[in-house]
Design a protein around this motif. Structure first.
Motif, short mmCIF file in Angstrom:
data_model
loop_
_atom_site.label_atom_id
_atom_site.label_comp_id
_atom_site.label_asym_id
_atom_site.label_seq_id
_atom_site.Cartn_x
_atom_site.Cartn_y
_atom_site.Cartn_z
N PRO A 136 33.45 11.36 -79.85
CA PRO A 136 34.15 12.28 -80.75
C PRO A 136 35.64 12.03 -80.88
CG PRO A 136 32.57 13.49 -79.42
CD PRO A 136 32.56 12.08 -78.90
N VAL B 55 29.61 10.46 -87.45
CA VAL B 55 30.58 10.96 -86.47
C VAL B 55 29.97 10.98 -85.08
CG1 VAL B 55 31.88 13.00 -85.73
CG2 VAL B 55 31.93 12.27 -88.13
N THR B 56 28.73 11.45 -84.95
CA THR B 56 28.16 11.65 -83.62
C THR B 56 27.67 10.35 -83.00
OG1 THR B 56 26.12 12.40 -84.69
CG2 THR B 56 27.61 14.08 -83.91
N LEU C 291 37.43 10.48 -83.87
CA LEU C 291 37.80 11.18 -85.11
C LEU C 291 39.29 11.02 -85.39
CD1 LEU C 291 35.64 14.40 -84.73
CD2 LEU C 291 35.60 12.87 -86.69
N VAL D 125 27.44 13.61 -90.53
CA VAL D 125 27.33 14.11 -89.16
C VAL D 125 26.87 12.99 -88.23
CG1 VAL D 125 26.09 15.71 -87.64
CG2 VAL D 125 26.96 16.50 -89.86
N ARG E 200 39.09 15.69 -87.25
CA ARG E 200 37.94 16.61 -87.23
C ARG E 200 38.03 17.60 -88.38
NH1 ARG E 200 37.65 20.69 -82.42
NH2 ARG E 200 39.25 21.63 -83.73
#
Lengths: 329, 329
Positions: A215, A210-211, A218, A207, A162
C-alpha cells in the motif's frame, strides 16, 4: 582553526550524502552512496554505503584533520539501541580513517538545521510519510504524526496518492465523467483511461492494481496530484489544500499558538517550489502569522554544522551556520 | 402446493445457515455450518460447510420435495467464474440429495431481500467492511464502496477502529489527557492505560501493536467505539456520526435524490439497536425523508424466498414474503 575539518552525513532511504567542510566553509569534498537506512537496508549494507560516501568526501583530505562528525538518519534511535548496528557504523567510521567522535541524529533534526540556525523551532516534513517535530536547543523534542501509513502520515505522499484513488473510485461509483486527475490516476493504475461498460469492472481493476503492491506505494501517485494541481484541476487543488490542512494540524499538536520561532519545511513534497509547499505556507501563515517559514536544504552540510557546534573553537555557532550551510528560501 | 419445499442458504465468513421452508411458511428444518466463504476458506472446505448446513436443514425432509434453492454468499460472482469452485458447490448440492436447480446470489442481495419484498431499493451494509448497492428487479445493480480497507470501506468497523486509534494518537501527540474511548483503546492495544513518561514511547507501542497484526483487524476495536458512545463519550459519538455520514454518502453515489423505495440496513454494525444504526437512520432520513428504512433479518429465509419466486405456482411473490421471511423493524 582553518585546519579543522568537520564531516556531515545525510543518510536517506535512496541515497547517502557526505560532505567535508572546513570551519571557514571551504567544501573539501562530497561523497555519495546508495540508500543507507539501517532499518530498511540492514546495518551492514547501510554501513557499507556510509563508508562509500565518506571515502568520496574525504578523498584528498587528511582524515586526522577531521575533528567532529555527525550522521543524520531516519530511525537514529533504533540504530543507537542496536549494538550490532552501532558497531557496524563505528567500524565504517574507523575504516574511513576517522578517529574523532561521531554523533548520530534523527533526519528530522538535520532537516531542521539545514533551514535555520535557530536553536528552537518546528520542522514539518512531507515525503512518502509525514511528521512534525518541535526542536528545543537543537534537539528533537515532541513529535506529531509519523505514525505510518496505516494510522497516520496525514497529508503525506502516501495520503495524497490514496485520496486521489479514493476520489477516482467515488467518481466511478457515482457514474461521473472522470476529470483530469482521475483520468491520469486511472491510466497509471490500469493502463487505460477507458471505463468499462460495467463501471464496477473498472472499479475492481483499480482496487486490484492497488492491492497487488504494498500500500505504501500509493505514494508514487502523489506527483500526479501535484502536476494536475499545477494544470488547474480543482480536484487536485482541493486535495493539496486538504493535505496542507492536515500537515498544519499535525504541527499544531506540538507547536504552541502564537509561536514566533521558525518553521522549516522538509521532505520531497515541501522542498522546492511545489504547490503543496505553497498551500502549506499559506496554512502555516494563517496559524502562526509571525513565524519565519524556511525550507530544508543541504542535510549533509547541516549535519557537519551540528558536529562543529561542539568544538571548543566554535564560539558562535549561529554565525558559523551561513558559512557551512547553503542558504535556502 | 403445500408439498413444495424451498431451501435457502446464507453463507458467511464465520457461519453458514440453511433453512427448508414450505410455501405456506412452515419451517421444516434449520442447519448450520462453519464459515463457508469460498474466497477466504477455499471452495472445497466451503462446499463441505454448505453440505453440513444443508443436511441439518433437510433432516426429516424428503429431498425430492425441494423444488428450488438459492445460495447467498459474498463474492458470488467469483464463485460462478471459477469452474472448480462451482463444481464443488454443485457436488455438495447433489450430495444433500437435491435435484432441483440452485441459484447463487451475492450476500448484499440476500441481505436486501431479508428486509423487504420491494423489487427496487437500496441496501447499505456495514460490518468489518462497508458497501452500498442499488437493487433493481431484485438483482444487484450499481454498487458503491466495498473497495476494501486500503482504499475504502468508509464508515465500516475497520474505519471506526482505525479512526479510534488515530484520535488516541493525536491526543498522545498533543499531550492531552485521554478520554474514555482513548483509555479503552489504549488498554486494549498495549494492556495498560498508563502513558509513558515520554508519551512518544506510548505512541510507538500503539503503532507497533497495530502493525503487528493485519490492518483489517482494527475492526475488532469498533465495539469499543459503540460501547463508549452508549456511555456518552462525545469522541465516540462524533466518530459514529462521521461514520454515518460516510455510509450515507456512499449510498448517495448510487441512490437518486428523492428516491422513495426502501433502504435496508445490514451488517453487524447496522442490524439490531446499535447507536450507529440510529445515526445512519437519522442521516438517511435527512437525505431521503420519504423512504422506508428497514433492517436486514433472516438471510437464509430470504434466500429461500428468492428461490420460491421463480416457481410457477408462486403468482404473488410479494404476498409470499411475510410468510417465509420473519419480519424486522
Amino acid at each position: 582553526m582553518s585546519d579543522t575539518v568537520v564531516v556531515g552525513l545525510d543518510v536517506g532511504g535512496t541515497s547517502t550524502r557526505a560532505v567535508a567542510l572546513t570551519l571557514a566553509g571551504e567544501r573539501l569534498g562530497d561523497g555519495r552512496g546508495g540508500g543507507g537506512n539501517p532499518t530498511s537496508h540492514g546495518a551492514e549494507r547501510a554501513a557499507g554505503e556510509l563508508l562509500t560516501a565518506l571515502r568520496g568526501a574525504l578523498s584528498g583530505v587528511d582524515p586526522t584533520r577531521v575533528r567532529a562528525g555527525t550522521i543524520g538518519l531516519a530511525g537514529a534511535g533504533r540504530l543507537l539501541a542496536d549494538p550490532a548496528g552501532k558497531a557496524a557504523f563505528d567500524r565504517a567510521w574507523r575504516d574511513a580513517g576517522l578517529r574523532c567522535p561521531c554523533s548520530v541524529h534523527g533526519d528530522a533534526l538535520v532537516a531542521y538545521a539545514s533551514g535555520t540556525a535557530s536553536p528552537d523551532g518546528t520542522v514539518l516534513i512531507a515525503g512518502t510519510g509525514a511528521i512534525a517535530a518541535q526542536v528545543h536547543d537543537l534537539r528533537l523534542d515532541r513529535v506529531a504524526d509519523g505514525h505510518g501509513w496505516v494510522l497516520g502520515d496525514a497529508g503525506s505522499g502516501f495520503w495524497l496518492g490514496r485520496e486521489a484513488v479514493r476520489r477516482l473510485l467515488a467518481g466511478l461509483d457515482g457514474g461521473r465523467t472522470a476529470g483530469p486527475l482521475a483520468t491520469q490516476v486511472l491510466t497509471e493504475l490500469v493502463g487505460s483511461a477507458r471505463v468499462a461498460a460495467h463501471p464496477r469492472d473498472t472499479v475492481d481493476a483499480v482496487v486490484q492494481a492497488v492491492t497487488r503492491r504494498p500500500p505504501v506505494e500509493l505514494a508514487r501517485l502523489a506527483p500526479l496530484v501535484v502536476a494536475a494541481a499545477l494544470a488547474g484541476d480543482p480536484v487536485a487543488t482541493g486535495l493539496l489544500d486538504e493535505a496542507a490542512g492536515q500537515l498544519a494540524e499535525s504541527a499544531g499538536r506540538i507547536r504552541p499558538p502564537g509561536a514566533v520561532d521558525p518553521v522549516v519545511l522538509g521532505g520531497g513534497l515541501l522542498t522546492g517550489d511545489t504547490p503543496l509547499a505553497t498551500a502549506v505556507r499559506a496554512e502555516l501563515g494563517r496559524r502562526w502569522p509571525d513565524a519565519p517559514l524556511r525550507t530544508a536544504g543541504d542535510g549533509a552540510a547541516a549535519a557537519a554544522w551540528l558536529a562543529a557546534r561542539d568544538l571548543p573553537e566554535v564560539t558562535d555557532p549561529t554565525a558559523l551556520h551561513p558559512l557551512l550551510v547553503p542558504p535556502t528560501t
